[in-house]
Design an enzyme around this catalytic site. Structure first.
Site, short mmCIF file in Angstrom:
data_model
loop_
_atom_site.label_atom_id
_atom_site.label_comp_id
_atom_site.label_asym_id
_atom_site.label_seq_id
_atom_site.Cartn_x
_atom_site.Cartn_y
_atom_site.Cartn_z
N ARG A 5 -9.21 24.71 19.39
CA ARG A 5 -7.88 25.34 19.26
C ARG A 5 -8.06 26.83 19.50
NH1 ARG A 5 -4.59 24.63 13.67
NH2 ARG A 5 -5.89 26.40 13.12
N HIS B 289 -12.83 27.31 11.89
CA HIS B 289 -11.92 26.35 11.25
C HIS B 289 -12.37 24.94 11.62
CE1 HIS B 289 -8.20 25.50 9.18
NE2 HIS B 289 -7.57 25.02 10.22
N TYR C 115 24.96 6.18 10.64
CA TYR C 115 25.02 6.00 12.09
C TYR C 115 24.23 4.77 12.55
CZ TYR C 115 26.72 10.83 12.32
OH TYR C 115 27.43 11.98 12.18
N CYS D 119 21.25 11.80 8.32
CA CYS D 119 22.17 12.57 9.16
C CYS D 119 21.78 14.05 9.12
CB CYS D 119 23.61 12.40 8.67
SG CYS D 119 24.09 10.68 8.49
N MET D 120 22.52 14.88 9.84
CA MET D 120 22.14 16.29 9.90
C MET D 120 22.22 16.97 8.53
SD MET D 120 23.53 19.41 12.28
CE MET D 120 23.24 18.53 13.81
N ASP D 121 23.26 16.61 7.76
CA ASP D 121 23.50 17.33 6.51
C ASP D 121 23.45 16.43 5.28
OD1 ASP D 121 24.59 19.57 8.20
OD2 ASP D 121 26.05 17.98 8.59
N LYS E 268 1.08 31.44 5.15
CA LYS E 268 1.79 31.31 6.43
C LYS E 268 2.95 30.34 6.29
CE LYS E 268 -1.35 27.64 7.97
NZ LYS E 268 -2.56 27.35 8.79
N ARG F 158 -10.41 29.91 2.54
CA ARG F 158 -9.01 30.13 2.92
C ARG F 158 -8.21 28.91 2.45
NH1 ARG F 158 -11.72 30.73 7.89
NH2 ARG F 158 -10.70 28.80 8.56
#
Ligand SMILES: *Cc1c(COP(=O)(O)O)cnc(C)c1O
Length: 408
Positions: free
Chosen positions: A151, A188, A290, A337-339, A53, A244
Site C-alpha cells: 500500500r 504497517h 422497498y 432505506c436512506m433515512d 483518523k 499505533r
C-alpha cells in the site's frame, strides 16, 4: 448522564437536540479513557500513539483526541492533514503524526503547527524539504517503509537498491542540511490479525533490514514503529518503540476470530440510538419496505426507526442485522432505506418515542458493532466509521478523569 458538548470549531457536526434529532450516536469517553489506560498497561513500556483518523473512527475527532491525551496518550495520529490541523486548532499540543498526502499539499501549515509528517515518496520528501526551507525550520519526518503490505510506504522488498533505499539517501542529505529531522521510521502489517500468517514474520524481517539501512545512513532514528492494534496486542516483538493503536482504543477487537473486546480488557464506546417514530399493526402477508424483500409471516407490529443508509446503516444490513427494542433483539425487516429502517416487533409492547439501540457495548443485550460486522460480512471498523457527522454525537463524560499523575 449524557452531556452534549460542543463540537470542534468549524466542524459541520450537529449538536444533539431532542427537539430536532430523532437519532444520535452516543460516545462513552470514559470507556475510551479506560481503554487507552488498559492498552498501555498491556503493551508496557512503549509509547502509545492513539490513531484518531476518520473522525476518530466515527467517534468524534476532538473529544476523542482530548480524552486520549488525558488518559496518557503520548502521541496522536491522523491519516489526513486536515484532521491533524483541526487537532492543533482545538489547542491540543500533543505530538502528532499525519501520514497520507497527495501532490498539491502545502506542508507549511503542518510545520508551523509542529505536526510530524509521514513520508512515503520522493515527491513528498521534496515538498517537506521545500516547506521547511521556506519557513526556516527543521521538519520532523517519519519515513514509511512498505515491508510487504503493498500500500503506501516506499517499497523495500529485500536486498539492493530499493525505493526505500533511495528515500533514505535523500533524507540523509536533507537531514545533514538541517531541513529535516528523521525522527521515525514506520511500517504497517498486512495480516497482524492473523499472527501466524507468513507475511507477519516476513514483514518484521524486512522492517529490521530497513531500520538497519537507516542506521547505516546515519539517520539516528528515535522512534521505530510498526504495530497497529492487532500487532500491539498479539505480537509483543513488533511493539518496537511505539504502538499505533486505533480500533482497540474504541473498544473493538481487531482479531474478532481470536479474541473478544473483553479478552483485551476494553469495551466498546459507541452506541447508536433512535426513537421509534411510527408504530402500526399490520396483517400477515404485509410486504415491508422497498421491493417487498420481507413479508410479515403473522399479524404483527411494525416499527419505523429513523436511521438509514444515508446516516450510516449499511444497506447490506437489510434483513440481516439485529437491533434491541423493548429489551429484545429483532432483525431489520426488509430493505434499509436512506433515512429509515423497519423492525418487525411481533407482539412486543412498543410506543412511539421508545428508544431502539442499533448496536452498542452489548451490556443490555444489544448487538455490538462486531455483531453487525459479522452479520453483513464486514469489519467493525467499517460499521463505526460509517455514521456521518450529520448524526449528532452525545458524549458521556462521567467516567473521565485526568489521572496521569497516578501513572508512573
Ligand atoms: C489505521 C492505521 C493504524 C491503526 O490501525 P488499527 O488496526 O485501527 O489499530 C495504524 N497505522 C496505520 C498506518 C494506519 O493506517
Amino acid at each position: 448522564m449524557s452531556n452534549p458538548i460542543d463540537a470542534a470549531p468549524g466542524s459541520q457536526r450537529a449538536d444533539y437536540s431532542p427537539a430536532v434529532h430523532p437519532a444520535w450516536v452516543e460516545v462513552d469517553l470514559g470507556a475510551i479513557a479506560d481503554n487507552v489506560r488498559a492498552l498501555q498497561a498491556t503493551v508496557g513500556n512503549v509509547q502509545m500513539m492513539c490513531v484518531v483518523k476518520a473522525d476518530a473512527y466515527g467517534h468524534g475527532l476532538i473529544p476523542v483526541a482530548r480524552t486520549a491525551v488525558a488518559a496518557g496518550a503520548d502521541w496522536l495520529a491522523t491519516a489526513q492533514l486536515s484532521e491533524a490541523l483541526a487537532i492543533r486548532a482545538a489547542g491540543i499540543p500533543t505530538p502528532l503524526l499525519c501520514w497520507l498526502h497527495a501532490p498539491g499539499v502545502d506542508f507549511a501549515p503542518a510545520l508551523e503547527a509542529d505536526i510530524d509528517l509521514g513520508v512515503s515518496t520522493e515527491w513528498a520528501l521534496d515538498a517537506v524539504i521545500a516547506a521547511a526551507q521556506s519557513l526556516g525550520v527543521t521538519a520532523n519526518v517519519h519515513l514509511k517503509v512498505d515491508t510487504g503490505l503493498g500500500r503506501n510506504g516506499a517499497f523495500s522488498p529485500g536486498e539492493g537498491r530499493t525505493d526505500f533505499a533511495e528515500l533514505v539517501d535523500r533524507a540523509a542529505v536533507a537531514q545533514a542540511a538541517g531541513s529535516i529531522n528523521v525522527r521515525g521510521i514506520f511500517s504497517h502489517f498486512a495480516a497482524a490479525d492473523e499472527p501466524n500468517h507468513p507475511s507477519v514474520a516476513a514483514q518484521h524481517d524486512a522492517f529490521v533490514a530497513a531500520v538497519a539501512l537507516a542506521d547505516e545512513a546515519g539517520l539516528d532514528i528515535e522512534i521505530r514503529h510498526m504495530a497497529n492494534s492487532a500487532a500491539a496486542l498479539e505480537l509483543p516483538h513488533a511493539r518496537w518503540d511505539l504502538v499505533r493503536v486505533g480500533l482497540a482504543m474504541y473498544g473493538l477487537s481487531p482479531t474478532p476470530d481470536l479474541h473478544s473486546s473483553a479478552d483485551y480488557g476494553v469495551r466498546p464506546a459507541m452506541r447508536v440510538i433512535a426513537r421509534v417514530s411510527n408504530v402500526k399493526r399490520v396483517p400477515a402477508g404485509q410486504g415491508v419496505s422497498y421491493g417487498y424483500s420481507y413479508t410479515c409471516a403473522e399479524d404483527t407490529t411494525l416499527l419505523n426507526v429513523p436511521l438509514g443508509y444515508g446516516d450510516g446503516v449499511p444497506r447490506h444490513a437489510s434483513s440481516k442485522a439485529d437491533v434491541l427494542v423493548a429489551g429484545q433483539r429483532r432483525q431489520i425487516a426488509g430493505r434499509v432505506c436512506m433515512d429509515q429502517i423497519v423492525i418487525d416487533a411481533g407482539d412486543l409492547e412498543v410506543a412511539c418515542g421508545d428508544e431502539v439501540v442499533l448496536f452498542g457495548p452489548g451490556d443490555d443485550g444489544e448487538p455490538t458493532a462486531q455483531d453487525w460486522a459479522a452479520a453483513i460480512d464486514t469489519i467493525s471498523y467499517e460499521i463505526v466509521t460509517r455514521f456521518g457527522p450529520h448524526v449528532p454525537r452525545v458524549y458521556l463524560e462521567n467516567a473521565i478523569s485526568d489521572d496521569r499523575s497516578n501513572e508512573d
